[in-house]
Motif scaffolding. Structure first.
Motif, mmCIF file in Angstrom:
data_model
loop_
_atom_site.group_PDB
_atom_site.id
_atom_site.type_symbol
_atom_site.label_atom_id
_atom_site.label_comp_id
_atom_site.label_asym_id
_atom_site.label_seq_id
_atom_site.Cartn_x
_atom_site.Cartn_y
_atom_site.Cartn_z
ATOM 1 N N SER A 162 32.064 11.150 -31.077
ATOM 2 C CA SER A 162 32.695 10.624 -32.212
ATOM 3 C C SER A 162 32.253 11.133 -33.453
ATOM 4 O O SER A 162 33.240 11.472 -34.398
ATOM 5 C CB SER A 162 32.699 8.943 -32.378
ATOM 6 N N ARG A 163 31.123 11.087 -33.857
ATOM 7 C CA ARG A 163 30.393 12.035 -34.695
ATOM 8 C C ARG A 163 30.822 13.332 -34.952
ATOM 9 O O ARG A 163 31.216 13.928 -36.041
ATOM 10 C CB ARG A 163 28.941 11.707 -34.794
ATOM 11 N N MET A 164 30.743 13.819 -33.892
ATOM 12 C CA MET A 164 31.051 15.501 -33.979
ATOM 13 C C MET A 164 32.666 15.679 -34.113
ATOM 14 O O MET A 164 33.007 16.744 -35.049
ATOM 15 C CB MET A 164 30.765 16.122 -32.482
ATOM 16 N N MET A 165 33.651 14.732 -33.715
ATOM 17 C CA MET A 165 34.963 14.885 -33.769
ATOM 18 C C MET A 165 35.246 14.700 -35.282
ATOM 19 O O MET A 165 36.320 15.307 -35.941
ATOM 20 C CB MET A 165 35.639 13.617 -33.195
ATOM 21 N N ALA A 166 34.494 13.960 -36.015
ATOM 22 C CA ALA A 166 34.746 13.458 -37.391
ATOM 23 C C ALA A 166 34.444 14.686 -38.200
ATOM 24 O O ALA A 166 35.165 15.050 -39.127
ATOM 25 C CB ALA A 166 33.904 12.200 -38.086
ATOM 26 N N GLN A 167 33.179 15.377 -37.965
ATOM 27 C CA GLN A 167 33.057 16.638 -38.614
ATOM 28 C C GLN A 167 33.942 17.601 -38.377
ATOM 29 O O GLN A 167 34.390 18.142 -39.432
ATOM 30 C CB GLN A 167 31.526 16.997 -38.073
ATOM 31 N N GLN A 168 34.638 17.736 -37.192
ATOM 32 C CA GLN A 168 35.499 18.819 -36.934
ATOM 33 C C GLN A 168 36.630 18.580 -37.653
ATOM 34 O O GLN A 168 37.332 19.590 -38.169
ATOM 35 C CB GLN A 168 35.692 18.822 -35.496
ATOM 36 N N VAL A 169 37.068 17.223 -37.650
ATOM 37 C CA VAL A 169 38.544 16.868 -38.541
ATOM 38 C C VAL A 169 38.532 17.004 -40.095
ATOM 39 O O VAL A 169 39.160 17.523 -40.618
ATOM 40 C CB VAL A 169 38.496 15.252 -38.342
ATOM 41 N N GLN A 170 36.865 16.796 -40.545
ATOM 42 C CA GLN A 170 36.726 17.101 -41.978
ATOM 43 C C GLN A 170 36.917 18.623 -42.218
ATOM 44 O O GLN A 170 37.440 19.111 -43.126
ATOM 45 C CB GLN A 170 35.389 16.649 -42.425
ATOM 46 N N GLN A 171 36.197 19.507 -41.393
ATOM 47 C CA GLN A 171 36.348 20.786 -41.527
ATOM 48 C C GLN A 171 37.716 21.324 -41.549
ATOM 49 O O GLN A 171 37.968 22.331 -42.089
ATOM 50 C CB GLN A 171 35.471 21.540 -40.350
ATOM 51 N N SER A 172 38.392 20.801 -40.481
ATOM 52 C CA SER A 172 39.910 21.253 -40.345
ATOM 53 C C SER A 172 40.717 20.912 -41.712
ATOM 54 O O SER A 172 41.599 21.623 -42.164
ATOM 55 C CB SER A 172 40.439 20.616 -39.183
ATOM 56 N N GLU A 173 40.358 19.642 -42.117
ATOM 57 C CA GLU A 173 41.331 19.190 -43.426
ATOM 58 C C GLU A 173 40.746 20.231 -44.492
ATOM 59 O O GLU A 173 41.650 20.621 -45.493
ATOM 60 C CB GLU A 173 40.825 17.716 -43.975
ATOM 61 N N GLU A 174 39.643 20.487 -45.026
ATOM 62 C CA GLU A 174 38.970 21.209 -45.838
ATOM 63 C C GLU A 174 39.710 22.639 -45.771
ATOM 64 O O GLU A 174 40.234 23.526 -46.510
ATOM 65 C CB GLU A 174 37.570 21.519 -45.781
ATOM 66 N N THR A 175 39.775 23.295 -44.610
ATOM 67 C CA THR A 175 40.398 24.522 -44.291
ATOM 68 C C THR A 175 41.788 24.763 -44.634
ATOM 69 O O THR A 175 42.489 25.359 -45.306
ATOM 70 C CB THR A 175 40.323 24.991 -42.945
ATOM 71 N N HIS A 183 45.399 25.922 -36.410
ATOM 72 C CA HIS A 183 45.718 25.302 -35.150
ATOM 73 C C HIS A 183 45.112 25.823 -33.922
ATOM 74 O O HIS A 183 44.555 25.203 -33.151
ATOM 75 C CB HIS A 183 47.318 25.464 -35.101
ATOM 76 N N VAL A 184 45.018 27.158 -33.902
ATOM 77 C CA VAL A 184 43.951 27.654 -32.392
ATOM 78 C C VAL A 184 42.575 27.045 -32.604
ATOM 79 O O VAL A 184 42.126 26.734 -31.654
ATOM 80 C CB VAL A 184 44.184 29.114 -32.556
ATOM 81 N N ARG A 185 42.006 27.082 -33.754
ATOM 82 C CA ARG A 185 40.684 26.878 -33.907
ATOM 83 C C ARG A 185 40.442 25.210 -33.558
ATOM 84 O O ARG A 185 39.539 24.834 -32.946
ATOM 85 C CB ARG A 185 40.173 27.178 -35.360
ATOM 86 N N VAL A 186 41.347 24.391 -34.112
ATOM 87 C CA VAL A 186 41.392 23.110 -33.996
ATOM 88 C C VAL A 186 41.547 22.879 -32.453
ATOM 89 O O VAL A 186 40.858 21.773 -31.830
ATOM 90 C CB VAL A 186 42.401 22.318 -34.751
ATOM 91 N N CYS A 187 42.522 23.492 -31.872
ATOM 92 C CA CYS A 187 42.631 23.258 -30.450
ATOM 93 C C CYS A 187 41.598 23.723 -29.538
ATOM 94 O O CYS A 187 41.132 22.931 -28.658
ATOM 95 C CB CYS A 187 43.949 24.187 -29.867
ATOM 96 N N GLU A 188 40.879 24.743 -29.794
ATOM 97 C CA GLU A 188 39.669 25.225 -29.053
ATOM 98 C C GLU A 188 38.502 24.183 -29.445
ATOM 99 O O GLU A 188 37.996 23.858 -28.525
ATOM 100 C CB GLU A 188 39.265 26.461 -29.576
ATOM 101 N N GLN A 189 38.519 23.451 -30.445
ATOM 102 C CA GLN A 189 37.364 22.592 -30.802
ATOM 103 C C GLN A 189 37.587 21.057 -29.985
ATOM 104 O O GLN A 189 36.647 20.647 -29.131
ATOM 105 C CB GLN A 189 37.599 22.302 -32.322
ATOM 106 N N GLU A 190 38.807 20.893 -29.623
ATOM 107 C CA GLU A 190 39.364 19.760 -28.898
ATOM 108 C C GLU A 190 39.005 20.087 -27.610
ATOM 109 O O GLU A 190 38.591 19.166 -26.938
ATOM 110 C CB GLU A 190 40.721 19.224 -29.319
#
Length: 228
Positions: free
Chosen positions: A146-159, A7-14
């Motif tokens: 938008s593309r960067m957000m999609a990549q970050q969301v995919q990484q978060s889902e895999e994690t 959650h911390v990593r996702v928050c920092e990415q946003e």
């Protein structure tokens, strides 16, 4: 990696995403050729991005307060302070960009009035071309974000999927340990009971043997020394 770390990593990415959005929009304000309505529209996007950024920084601060380790807490608090300092810098740049853009637009409008109708028409044409170029730049920037957000969301889902699998494996291992612990405790009780039973049997055998020897000695005494 624990769930709170995800959650911390996702928050920092946003937070990084909103910071990049604000910087891009401030640049658009600096380059805005007018009219005033276009500048107002870009400022509306900036206000929304600042609102989202401020909200995510507050979320990160709340996560820092919930950390068990003092070192982790202090590290996140330091990051929150850095993000807030950066946000203040963006706000300062935003105000300066607005001031410069308004001065440029006012100057262009005054010059158009002085030059007359022909120049006004030419200026309007240039303004439309500039708006089209700016609109294209904004669209390209938003698509990139938008593309960067999609990549970050995919990484978060895999994690998160990896964490869920690891958690399930850990739970199964824990259940096996509990079963083995119960078996070991039962075996220990049986061994203790067996040792006690063995000690009791040895004591009874010793007493029986002593009684037998005493009986034999008594009989021999009566036969060998009947007058005693």
């Amino acid at each position: 990696m624990a769930s709170s770390e995800v959650h911390v990593r996702v928050c920092e990415q946003e937070i990084l995403k909103y910071d990049l959005e604000i910087k891009a929009l401030v640049q658009d304000i600096t380059e805005c050729p007018g009219p005033q309505s276009k500048l107002t529209e870009i400022n509306a996007y900036v206000k929304k991005s600042f609102h989202d950024l401020r909200s995510r920084i507050e979320d990160l601060e709340q996560m820092a307060m919930e950390q068990d380790k003092e070192s982790d807490k202090q590290a996140l608090v330091s990051q929150v302070q850095g993000h807030r300092k950066q946000m203040l810098g963006n706000q300062t740049a935003w105000r300066k960009a607005n001031l410069a853009s308004k001065l440029t637009i006012d100057k262009m409008e005054k010059q158009a009035l002085l030059d007359g109708p022909d120049n006004t028409a030419r200026q309007r044409k240039m303004t439309k071309e500039g708006l089209a170029q700016t609109s294209g730049d904004i669209t390209e920037s938003l698509m990139s974000i938008s593309r960067m957000m999609a990549q970050q969301v995919q990484q978060s889902e895999e994690t998160i999927t990896t964490l869920a699998t690891s958690s399930k494996t850990a739970q199964e291992t824990n259940e096996e340990f509990k079963t083995m612990t119960g078996t070991i405790q039962l075996g220990r009780k049986l061994i203790t009971k067996y040792n006690r039973r063995e000690l009791t049997d040895k004591l009874l055998i010793f007493l029986a043997l002593a009684l037998f020897l005493a009986t034999v000695l008594y009989i021999l005494k009566k036969r060998l020394f009947p007058f005693l």
